[in-house]
Enzyme design. Sequence first.
Site, PDB file in Angstrom:
ATOM      1  N   SER A 210       0.846  -1.191   0.000  1.00 16.34           N
ATOM      2  CA  SER A 210       0.000   0.000   0.000  1.00 16.34           C
ATOM      3  C   SER A 210       0.888   1.249   0.000  1.00 16.34           C
ATOM      4  CB  SER A 210      -0.966  -0.024   1.185  1.00 16.34           C
ATOM      5  OG  SER A 210      -2.005   0.903   1.001  1.00 16.34           O
TER       6      SER A 210
ATOM      7  N   ASP B 162     -17.608 -16.394 -11.874  1.00 12.39           N
ATOM      8  CA  ASP B 162     -16.783 -17.362 -11.168  1.00 12.39           C
ATOM      9  C   ASP B 162     -16.278 -18.477 -12.082  1.00 12.39           C
ATOM     10  OD1 ASP B 162     -15.577 -19.013  -9.349  1.00 12.39           O
ATOM     11  OD2 ASP B 162     -17.404 -19.651  -8.361  1.00 12.39           O
TER      12      ASP B 162
ATOM     13  N   ASP C  84     -12.965 -19.305 -15.358  1.00 11.67           N
ATOM     14  CA  ASP C  84     -11.619 -19.886 -15.315  1.00 11.67           C
ATOM     15  C   ASP C  84     -11.669 -21.411 -15.337  1.00 11.67           C
ATOM     16  OD1 ASP C  84     -12.701 -20.340 -12.830  1.00 11.67           O
ATOM     17  OD2 ASP C  84     -11.259 -19.119 -11.730  1.00 11.67           O
TER      18      ASP C  84
ATOM     19  N   ASP D 113     -15.345 -21.771  -7.781  1.00  7.70           N
ATOM     20  CA  ASP D 113     -14.704 -21.864  -6.471  1.00  7.70           C
ATOM     21  C   ASP D 113     -14.814 -20.564  -5.686  1.00  7.70           C
ATOM     22  OD1 ASP D 113     -13.099 -20.329  -8.062  1.00  7.70           O
ATOM     23  OD2 ASP D 113     -11.246 -21.417  -7.661  1.00  7.70           O
TER      24      ASP D 113
ATOM     25  N   ASP E 270      -8.568  -6.062  -4.965  1.00  4.12           N
ATOM     26  CA  ASP E 270      -8.208  -4.970  -4.060  1.00  4.12           C
ATOM     27  C   ASP E 270      -9.225  -3.842  -4.193  1.00  4.12           C
ATOM     28  OD1 ASP E 270      -6.929  -2.726  -2.785  1.00  4.12           O
ATOM     29  OD2 ASP E 270      -5.028  -3.771  -2.990  1.00  4.12           O
TER      30      ASP E 270
ATOM     31  N   HIS F 156      -7.118  -6.155  -0.382  1.00  2.60           N
ATOM     32  CA  HIS F 156      -6.050  -5.283   0.096  1.00  2.60           C
ATOM     33  C   HIS F 156      -5.474  -5.819   1.405  1.00  2.60           C
ATOM     34  CE1 HIS F 156      -3.967  -1.414  -0.146  1.00  2.60           C
ATOM     35  NE2 HIS F 156      -4.051  -1.372   1.167  1.00  2.60           N
TER      36      HIS F 156
END
Length: 544
Positions: free
Chosen positions: A206, A273, A276, A280, A438, A476
């Site tokens: 950060s 979801d 890919d 999951d 993030d 984050h």
Amino acid sequence: MKRTTRRLALPVMTLLVATAVAGPASATTTAVPGCAALNQLKIPASVMSLPTTGGRVTAAVDTTAVVSGKTIRFCQVDADLFPVDPAAPSIKMRLDLPSEWNHRALMFGGGGYNGTIPDPASNVPFGPADQPVPLARGYATFASDSGHQQNPASPPSLDGSFGANDEALVNFAAGDALKKTLDASRFLIRRGYAASPAEVFFSGGSTGGREALNVAQRWPTAFDGVISAFPAWNNMAEILDLGYLVQVLSRPGAFPGVDKQTLLYTSVISACDGLDGLRDQVVSNPGACHFDPRSLRCPGGADTGPACLSDPQIGAVTAMSSPFRWPYRIASGETQYPGFPFLSGADMRTPFLGFGTTAPANPMPVTSGYGMQYWDQWVKYFLTRDPQYNSLDVDPRHPGKWLDRISALSTIEDRNNADLGPFARAGGKLILLHGAADELVSPYSTTDYYQRVRETVGPRATDAFLRYYVVPGANHANFGTPAVAAAWDSLSALERWVDRGQPPANPVVTDLSHARTRPLCAYPEWPRYRAGDPNLASSFVCTR
């Protein structure tokens, strides 16, 4: 000074005994540094390359503690570095000198507005749970508060009041405190061990990630290896976006409450979801996710409850996930901030970092999003230097009389030099990390910086010293209840790269919250499920 790939050399010790063993991992000093001799030691201004009036060790304590499950002995050194401006606060720093020293040193970066000293016994960002932290590995570790002390009554890392002093502001935002702390720490390490560290690393996330990139940009020969995680490198650009979002979210009816944030999160996961190859609860291929928040529109666009979004709320969600461009020039050269990945699988279960639980207002609620409070402090102490100023009255699209001040601050806060060639030519290695979900520092921003470096330095030269990884599902700093609590031993990977010239090869990230592993794919690749146990990295392949 030119760095080369090497094994750590054992320095001649005049005050301490060193073990005569080969190899960097086992080279250790076997006597505790003389803490008593360090206590109240004067730190000359001449050992620091930037202006100070010197410093002094305020305490040096011979300490024994359990760190990473291991009982270690170290000298804990606290020191103050004195300012040039008598009205500016000192830089407070801490240095831990382990009795079993590996002849390396590591500096930790801070977070938010800093104001407290990061724990030198902590871990690197996204660090592993099954490996010792740097201090327990034998590193001399150190950090500082970046040149100011937080008001204890303020939320952690959200006190910007130091910005009213020019020296304190430059120490923090431009990073001057980083070099002053490094120089003082090198001096104290030499006094403690009668030897200099063979290698010095930096690690931060950060604000600390911005600091990590800053040291590589400004002092390319100072650090041998750098870990930069979710870096807020274009701090001014992000602040302007946050200010715009404060304007949007403070409009009547625009703020989506926690129930609606959860609705958005679950809807994005449901829609994206499986892109890919595996369902999951993680969007591992965010580039293919094109969720439209208008699919959640309440009938007629009015707010009819937690099961839908009103038109003003759809506008707020769209604003947060869209680039913000300002119609004027600022001196740093930045022109936009790319927005946040709320439509790419961000975890709405940590609203403090994103929207918050209440709308921005004057005075700014502590239950508003972290970024909204960050903006409020920045307006009061960096921009207007008026603690009573209403931050909602500054419109980043039309700043009016504040434009010149914004432009001047941008040269301090945007650490956007993409020419890392000097760092690379000095032998430096950089590991760059960001969570794809993030909600406080945009991963799109880190991708922007990475691409600038490749364009400036060249793709082949960049690959020789830099690796960039985007972690699917990670938010984050693993804050709150993340979809993925990422953990990877980046420090060992950096050691091998610096010492042996071996770049990270097929790294694997562990999800600590779900006891599963995934391949850590170098950008722009992402992990695609092939077949086999969905909890094992071997069941996935990195693909474009």
